[in-house]
Design an enzyme around this catalytic site. Structure first.
Site, PDB file in Angstrom:
ATOM      1  N   ILE A 175      14.758   3.892  25.564  1.00  0.00           N
ATOM      2  CA  ILE A 175      14.475   4.420  24.218  1.00  0.00           C
ATOM      3  C   ILE A 175      13.510   3.489  23.486  1.00  0.00           C
ATOM      4  O   ILE A 175      13.803   2.308  23.284  1.00  0.00           O
ATOM      5  CB  ILE A 175      15.783   4.573  23.407  1.00  0.00           C
ATOM      6  CG1 ILE A 175      16.786   5.444  24.160  1.00  0.00           C
ATOM      7  CG2 ILE A 175      15.486   5.153  22.025  1.00  0.00           C
ATOM      8  CD1 ILE A 175      18.221   5.335  23.617  1.00  0.00           C
ATOM      9  N   LYS A 176      12.354   4.062  23.112  1.00  0.00           N
ATOM     10  CA  LYS A 176      11.324   3.266  22.437  1.00  0.00           C
ATOM     11  C   LYS A 176      11.441   3.480  20.932  1.00  0.00           C
ATOM     12  O   LYS A 176      11.464   4.622  20.460  1.00  0.00           O
ATOM     13  CB  LYS A 176       9.955   3.704  22.948  1.00  0.00           C
ATOM     14  CG  LYS A 176       8.865   2.681  22.818  1.00  0.00           C
ATOM     15  CD  LYS A 176       7.619   3.187  23.562  1.00  0.00           C
ATOM     16  CE  LYS A 176       6.466   2.235  23.450  1.00  0.00           C
ATOM     17  NZ  LYS A 176       5.253   2.796  24.056  1.00  0.00           N
ATOM     18  N   LEU A 177      11.517   2.358  20.213  1.00  0.00           N
ATOM     19  CA  LEU A 177      11.701   2.409  18.767  1.00  0.00           C
ATOM     20  C   LEU A 177      10.697   1.477  18.092  1.00  0.00           C
ATOM     21  O   LEU A 177      10.420   0.391  18.619  1.00  0.00           O
ATOM     22  CB  LEU A 177      13.111   1.906  18.397  1.00  0.00           C
ATOM     23  CG  LEU A 177      14.305   2.605  19.022  1.00  0.00           C
ATOM     24  CD1 LEU A 177      15.437   1.599  19.225  1.00  0.00           C
ATOM     25  CD2 LEU A 177      14.781   3.735  18.118  1.00  0.00           C
TER      26      LEU A 177
END
Ligand code: G3P
Length: 217
Positions: free
Chosen positions: A82-84
């Protein structure tokens, strides 16, 4: 050093995966736009092609929605990361998602302090954007070096995923500085293999070999 491909183009991913050199893939909203495809469908296809981590980026900017989108993306496949973005909500969401057992890639990193913060949050990767730092007439590679020193000082396990790589020299300098991963557009990863003296030397060998009249069988 791991090589990731920075693209959402499945044809390019398939081609590079076949070389055995690909350790993962990174995508972002701009790359999804460029692909012209649905994000979930595209990520699912990429995760089937590549065994390593595949970063899919949330579009939300508030904590609750980031969690919701992050969990939705992670449900696509087990190798989704998950890229945040590194904002206060992003760092908080990172900590929560890490505690839930998800992998995270904290993106848009432009300072050593941002990297320190996400390492403390337990991020799997931090993505310093070298090329965009260079674009500001600053030193992208110094950012990688500073983060490496800080992470080594405290034995942080967060991996430095050098992003916004524009040239083959960026890759070499990242390797010298100890980046764990380099994510590259297909044009740059292609440049890694190229050298004019290799091409010339090969042409000379092939020409001489033809003159021997031999075959290898
Ligand atoms: O994945 C994000 C990053 O690699 C973007 O690169 O060239 O748009 O600065 P660039």
């Amino acid at each position: 050093m791991k090589f990731f491909l920075d693209t959402a183009n499945v044809d390019e991913i398939r081609e590079w995966n076949a070389t055995g050199m690909l350790d993962g893939v990174t995508t972002n909203p701009s790359l999804i736009l460029k692909s012209g495809r649905d994000i979930k469908e595209t990520l699912a296809e990429i995760c089937e092609i590549v065994e390593g981590d595949v970063s899919g980026e949330v579009a939300a900017t508030d904590y609750e929605q980031m969690l919701k989108e992050g969990r939705t993306l992670a449900a696509i496949a087990k190798n989704i990361c998950i890229k945040l973005p590194i904002t206060l909500d992003g760092v908080r969401a990172c900590k929560t998602l890490v505690d839930e057992g998800f992998k995270t890639n904290m993106t848009l990193c432009f300072s050593p302090n941002q990297a320190l913060l996400v390492a403390k949050a337990g991020a799997t990767y931090v993505s310093p954007f070298i090329g965009r730092v260079d674009d500001m007439a600053s030193d992208g590679m110094a950012l990688i070096e500073d983060i490496r020193t800080i992470f080594d000082n405290y034995s942080f396990e967060t991996q430095i995923l050098a992003a916004s790589i524009r040239t083959a020299n960026h890759v070499k300098d990242c390797a010298l500085a100890g980046a764990d991963v380099a994510t590259m557009p297909p044009s740059t990863i292609t440049q890694l293999v190229k050298h004019p003296l290799t091409d010339k030397g090969l042409a000379d060998f092939l020409s001489d070999w033809e003159k021997t009249g031999q075959t290898i069988s």
